[in-house]
Write a protein that holds these residues in place. Structure first.
Motif, PDB file in Angstrom:
ATOM      1  N   ARG A  52      63.065 108.730 -66.840  1.00 55.24           N
ATOM      2  CA  ARG A  52      62.857 107.292 -66.781  1.00 55.24           C
ATOM      3  C   ARG A  52      62.812 106.645 -68.176  1.00 55.24           C
ATOM      4  O   ARG A  52      62.966 105.426 -68.296  1.00 55.24           O
ATOM      5  CB  ARG A  52      61.551 107.012 -66.027  1.00 55.24           C
ATOM      6  N   ARG A  53      62.593 107.469 -69.219  1.00 53.35           N
ATOM      7  CA  ARG A  53      62.500 106.885 -70.551  1.00 53.35           C
ATOM      8  C   ARG A  53      63.777 106.172 -70.948  1.00 53.35           C
ATOM      9  O   ARG A  53      63.745 105.039 -71.448  1.00 53.35           O
ATOM     10  CB  ARG A  53      62.164 107.980 -71.576  1.00 53.35           C
ATOM     11  N   SER A  54      64.919 106.824 -70.734  1.00 54.69           N
ATOM     12  CA  SER A  54      66.191 106.179 -71.097  1.00 54.69           C
ATOM     13  C   SER A  54      66.443 104.958 -70.221  1.00 54.69           C
ATOM     14  O   SER A  54      66.976 103.940 -70.703  1.00 54.69           O
ATOM     15  CB  SER A  54      67.337 107.182 -70.963  1.00 54.69           C
ATOM     16  N   ASP A  55      66.065 105.028 -68.951  1.00 56.34           N
ATOM     17  CA  ASP A  55      66.231 103.869 -68.062  1.00 56.34           C
ATOM     18  C   ASP A  55      65.384 102.693 -68.537  1.00 56.34           C
ATOM     19  O   ASP A  55      65.831 101.533 -68.526  1.00 56.34           O
ATOM     20  CB  ASP A  55      65.828 104.238 -66.631  1.00 56.34           C
ATOM     21  N   VAL A  56      64.153 102.989 -68.947  1.00 53.17           N
ATOM     22  CA  VAL A  56      63.263 101.925 -69.409  1.00 53.17           C
ATOM     23  C   VAL A  56      63.821 101.280 -70.684  1.00 53.17           C
ATOM     24  O   VAL A  56      63.806 100.041 -70.830  1.00 53.17           O
ATOM     25  CB  VAL A  56      61.844 102.482 -69.639  1.00 53.17           C
ATOM     26  N   ARG A  57      64.302 102.112 -71.603  1.00 50.29           N
ATOM     27  CA  ARG A  57      64.875 101.548 -72.831  1.00 50.29           C
ATOM     28  C   ARG A  57      66.061 100.657 -72.522  1.00 50.29           C
ATOM     29  O   ARG A  57      66.209  99.556 -73.082  1.00 50.29           O
ATOM     30  CB  ARG A  57      65.287 102.678 -73.782  1.00 50.29           C
ATOM     31  N   ALA A  58      66.927 101.116 -71.605  1.00 48.99           N
ATOM     32  CA  ALA A  58      68.108 100.323 -71.248  1.00 48.99           C
ATOM     33  C   ALA A  58      67.714  99.005 -70.590  1.00 48.99           C
ATOM     34  O   ALA A  58      68.305  97.948 -70.879  1.00 48.99           O
ATOM     35  CB  ALA A  58      69.008 101.128 -70.324  1.00 48.99           C
ATOM     36  N   LEU A  59      66.723  99.052 -69.722  1.00 52.42           N
ATOM     37  CA  LEU A  59      66.279  97.830 -69.068  1.00 52.42           C
ATOM     38  C   LEU A  59      65.661  96.852 -70.063  1.00 52.42           C
ATOM     39  O   LEU A  59      65.879  95.634 -69.986  1.00 52.42           O
ATOM     40  CB  LEU A  59      65.265  98.172 -67.968  1.00 52.42           C
ATOM     41  N   ALA A  72      54.275 103.650 -67.435  1.00 53.57           N
ATOM     42  CA  ALA A  72      53.608 102.841 -68.455  1.00 53.57           C
ATOM     43  C   ALA A  72      53.751 103.415 -69.867  1.00 53.57           C
ATOM     44  O   ALA A  72      54.050 102.669 -70.817  1.00 53.57           O
ATOM     45  CB  ALA A  72      52.138 102.672 -68.095  1.00 53.57           C
ATOM     46  N   PRO A  73      53.573 104.739 -70.101  1.00 53.25           N
ATOM     47  CA  PRO A  73      53.776 105.251 -71.468  1.00 53.25           C
ATOM     48  C   PRO A  73      55.198 105.041 -71.980  1.00 53.25           C
ATOM     49  O   PRO A  73      55.393 104.690 -73.150  1.00 53.25           O
ATOM     50  CB  PRO A  73      53.446 106.746 -71.330  1.00 53.25           C
ATOM     51  N   ALA A  74      56.190 105.275 -71.117  1.00 55.57           N
ATOM     52  CA  ALA A  74      57.576 105.054 -71.531  1.00 55.57           C
ATOM     53  C   ALA A  74      57.820 103.585 -71.864  1.00 55.57           C
ATOM     54  O   ALA A  74      58.561 103.255 -72.800  1.00 55.57           O
ATOM     55  CB  ALA A  74      58.523 105.518 -70.423  1.00 55.57           C
ATOM     56  N   LEU A  75      57.186 102.695 -71.129  1.00 51.48           N
ATOM     57  CA  LEU A  75      57.343 101.264 -71.388  1.00 51.48           C
ATOM     58  C   LEU A  75      56.724 100.895 -72.731  1.00 51.48           C
ATOM     59  O   LEU A  75      57.286 100.095 -73.494  1.00 51.48           O
ATOM     60  CB  LEU A  75      56.696 100.470 -70.256  1.00 51.48           C
TER      61      LEU A  75
END
Length: 810
Positions: A714-721, A801-804
């Motif tokens: 999800r980290r890469s998804d969060v960065r992309a979003l 939340a941490p990835a965000l």
């Protein structure tokens, strides 16, 4: 490979946390259940209670013994035979004889216990009971009570008339006694099924051997005197129910833990395909990759099993005290603290290791098949939803579940009505649907409105393996809850409808106190103007099936001329009007059930008879017993009178006249049907709560573990979003929506499994000519799905939340 496995566990400990916790809890439960079952094997012999001070108790025949080709078969009689008068006369020559009688007593008042039992005062000294206040009863209207619920001088209002308390004795844990003057007790309970003889046991046996060889009386001395107490087998029955409860809980724990571990390892292997590809590129063979995964499972299994054994050893004594204090086990029931070398601990530890290895076996095979170049080229979007092996296994299990269900419906539909069937059968179907869930998830994922809904659905269908890993534990919990609670509710509704169809009476009259209605009361009921009465007795008949199995069938004895006017029976062959003293009405589940056939039976008191089958009833839910005439009641007294209001008579006047008869309880049709509705007993409720609690606990572990493992993706998804302009709230809503979408998919699959199982149960009821019901427990399903949704949402938000925060800082 062991060193690589250790390094992997150290680096990826979060990915294995769910499997560790699931296995540790499963082994702890197995340790506790094993200790509980072992504790029940060392049951002490219960000492005599009411006759602890009696030299010898002589009891009339209370069991039926039939010789067969496979040995003697024994069943407890529905009604013990009185001690013959000739035998009593012989016993009086040996010493004083005291006749014992027991009968229920119902007294009005908030302090009066519900389980009062009456005895003649002369038997009190054999417990022994001693007066703590007052004196012994001397006349009809005087009694002595045990315990402190009534004081000397209290006037008790009983169904047999008022009684003044003239004395009290110390209370005993095994009963709440009311002692009457001997002559009064003899009128209330005329039959004597046991008596005390103050003589040497050897002299009693010798005297009976000379004069009485056929009546079946028993001479009880020493510890055998406990067999003269009320319900001497209650400890064994309680332990049987307790063992069934613990066995079911242990089986569900093993099933769900295997499921969770297998799901976790399968998902972890799928997420590590690039890692395995690198190992293959570095020269690792497929066998080495497989051994790495199995070594990881072995290490996790060993640590988790050891922790589970320690946790189970700590919790087992507390569980023993809890079930004993709650009345689910005898007061003496104690679970000791096990040592590591005890059988239950060793068995639980080995089972934990086996579960871990079995759960990782399929995943290790898939990991070993990873090709270096293919793994390095693979995109983030899931490709093929299912491997060939998983597809073949899931299809085979699905076909097996459907085939066994269909076979049972055709050959023995009554099997589906048994508790063990509707607990175990859904597991096969659940496993099959869970294995095939990556194929079905895409079909059941709902379309959601808005941009967040569109992205959540796209993410759920693109990463179908992750969605299936979240949906699978929800499927297990929802399906178990729906199958267990839905089956009990469906059967309860079917039995209630069956009672409703069968009851044609407007009123049902039962004894106000005691177990039977006397001849004078029956005469008064029969004289009520405008009332058509049909008296019946509860009894039993015994048959020998296949020459070796002695089977007891519940039965009622009634006058066939009056029976048809108050009861509607599901007759499939023959006529009720043909029932007479030489015939019987049976159900289709009897081995011989053709009209005109003759069947050898033993009546409720053990009397052998050969009767002709006059009519055959549908099996129904199992409550349609046999019917005989009063001549074949085996000595059973009338315990129920069905009353129908004659045409043109006033219902209110008939009801008032019935209630004016002393010593009876009058219930109208609606209340009688409601009272006959099956109720779930305390042990069954606890068992279901335990099973569902275990399933929900494991579901929470699996959901949290899967969503935490997916956080890295999800980290890469969060960065992309975030780069695309999405706010933090939108990212969190997307994560929550995606988790809820997967939970909804699992809930729909669980609902489908529940519907299939309940449809099969409804079909079985139809085949048995019972009222077909189909009741989905929507409340339980809603609460279960809601709990899963709450857990999934919390885990998704906590892992996102941490990835965000990292994406925001970047």
């Amino acid at each position: 490979m062991l060193s690589v496995a250790l390094l992997t566990l150290r680096a990826r400990w979060a990915a294995f946390a769910g499997s560790f916790v699931a296995l540790a809890l499963g082994v702890a439960l197995l340790t506790v259940m094993g200790q509980a079952l072992a504790a029940s094997l060392d049951a002490p012999v219960r000492a005599p209670e009411r006759f602890a001070a009696a030299p010898v108790v002589v009891r009339g025949q209370d069991s039926l013994r039939v010789a067969t080709a496979a040995g003697e078969r024994t069943k407890e009689l529905a009604r013990p035979r009185p001690v013959p008068a000739a035998t009593v006369a012989v016993l009086r020559t040996l010493g004083p004889v005291t006749e014992d009688r027991s009968f229920p007593v119902r007294a009005d008042g908030p302090a009066a216990p519900d389980d009062l039992v009456g005895h003649p005062w002369s038997t009190a000294r054999f417990a022994p009971y001693a007066l703590t206040a007052g004196r012994a009863p001397a006349t009809d209207g005087e009694v002595v009570t045990s315990g402190d619920w009534a004081a000397v001088g209290t006037l008790l209002r009983t169904a047999d008339g008022p009684a003044r308390v003239v004395g009290t004795v110390g209370g005993r844990a095994f009963e709440h006694a009311v002692f009457y003057e001997d002559a009064r007790a003899a009128r209330l309970a005329p039959d004597v099924v046991q008596l005390v003889v103050e003589a040497e046991p050897s002299a009693v046996r010798a005297a009976l051997a000379r004069v009485d060889t056929a009546s079946g009386v028993r001479v009880l001395a020493g510890d055998d005197r406990r067999l003269a107490d009320a319900d001497p087998s209650r400890d064994a029955e309680a332990l049987t129910a307790l063992n069934a409860l613990f066995g079911t809980a242990g089986g569900v724990a093993a099933f769900v833990s295997v499921f969770v571990v297998a799901s976790t390892f399968a998902f972890a292997v799928d997420r590590r395909r690039r890692e395995f590809g690198l190992l293959r590129t570095a020269g690792a063979t497929p066998g080495q990759v497989r051994r790495t995964v199995l070594a990881e499972a072995l290490l996790v299994g060993a640590l988790a099993s050891a922790s589970g054994c320690a946790l189970g050893a700590y919790g087992a004594p507390s569980l023993g005290a809890l079930v004993a204090d709650g009345g689910l086990a005898p007061a003496w029931y104690v679970i000791g603290v096990p040592s590591p070398s005890d059988g239950p601990c060793l068995l639980a530890f080995c089972t934990g290791l086996l579960v871990a290895l079995c759960g990782a076996l399929t995943a290790s095979w898939r990991a070993g098949r990873t090709a270096p170049a293919q793994a390095l080229r693979e995109a983030a979007v899931d490709g093929r939803a299912l491997t060939r092996g998983r597809l073949a296994c899931g299809t085979a299990l699905l076909l097996a579940a459907v085939a066994t269900l269909a076979y049972t419906l055709v050959t023995d539909p009554g099997e589906l009505l048994h508790r063990k069937s509707y607990i175990s059968r859904p597991m096969l179907l659940i496993t099959a649907v869970a294995l095939l869930s990556p194929l079905t998830v895409r079909l059941v994922v709902p379309r959601l409105p808005g941009t967040v809904g569109l992205l959540a659905r796209a993410e759920a269908t693109a990463r179908v393996r992750r969605t299936a890993a979240v949906a699978a534990p929800v499927l297990v919990t929802v399906a178990l809850a729906g199958s267990l609670l839905g089956a009990t509710t469906t059967l309860g509704e079917a039995r209630a409808a069956e009672v409703r169809q069968r009851t044609a009476a407007d009123f049902v009259v039962t004894p106000g106190a005691g177990t039977t209605l006397d001849a004078r009361t029956l005469e008064r009921l029969g004289q009520v103007p405008g009332a058509v009465v049909s008296a019946s007795s509860a009894t039993a008949v015994f048959t020998l099936e296949d020459g070796v199995a002695l089977v007891k069938s519940e039965a009622r004895a009634a006058d066939p001329a009056r029976l048809a006017g108050t009861v509607r029976l599901p007759v499939t062959a023959g006529r009720l009007a043909d029932l007479d003293d030489g015939s019987i009405v049976v159900t289709r589940e009897w081995a011989r059930h053709r009209v005109g056939q003759r069947v050898r039976v033993w009546l409720g008191d053990g009397t052998p008879r050969t009767l002709r089958i006059a009519a055959v009833l549908a099996v129904g839910t199992g409550d349609n017993g046999a019917y005989v005439t009063p001549a074949n009641a085996g000595g059973a007294g009338v315990d129920r009178v069905d009353v129908r209001v004659a045409d043109g008579a006033d219902t209110a006047r008939v009801a008032a006249a019935l209630r004016a008869v002393d010593g009876v309880r009058v219930t109208d049709r609606a209340r009688w049907i409601e009272a006959a509705r099956p109720r779930t007993d305390r042990t069954t409720r606890l068992g279901m709560l335990l099973v569902l609690g275990i399933a929900l606990l494991y579901t929470g572990i699996s959901l949290a573990n899967t969503l935490v493992m997916a956080a890295a993706e999800r980290r890469s998804d969060v960065r992309a979003l975030r780069l695309a302009g999405a706010t933090g709230g939108q990212v969190l809503r997307l994560a929550a929506t995606e988790a809820l979408t997967a939970v909804a998919a699992g809930g729909l699959l669980g609902l489908a499994v529940t519907a299939v199982g309940l449809a099969a149960l409804s079909g079985a009821l139809r085949l048995l000519s019972a009222p077909a019901a189909f009741v989905l427990p929507w409340t339980a399903l809603g609460w279960t799905t809601g709990a899963c949704a709450l857990i999934a949402t919390t885990a998704a938000l906590a892992s996102t939340a941490p990835a965000l925060r990292r994406a925001t800082r970047a």
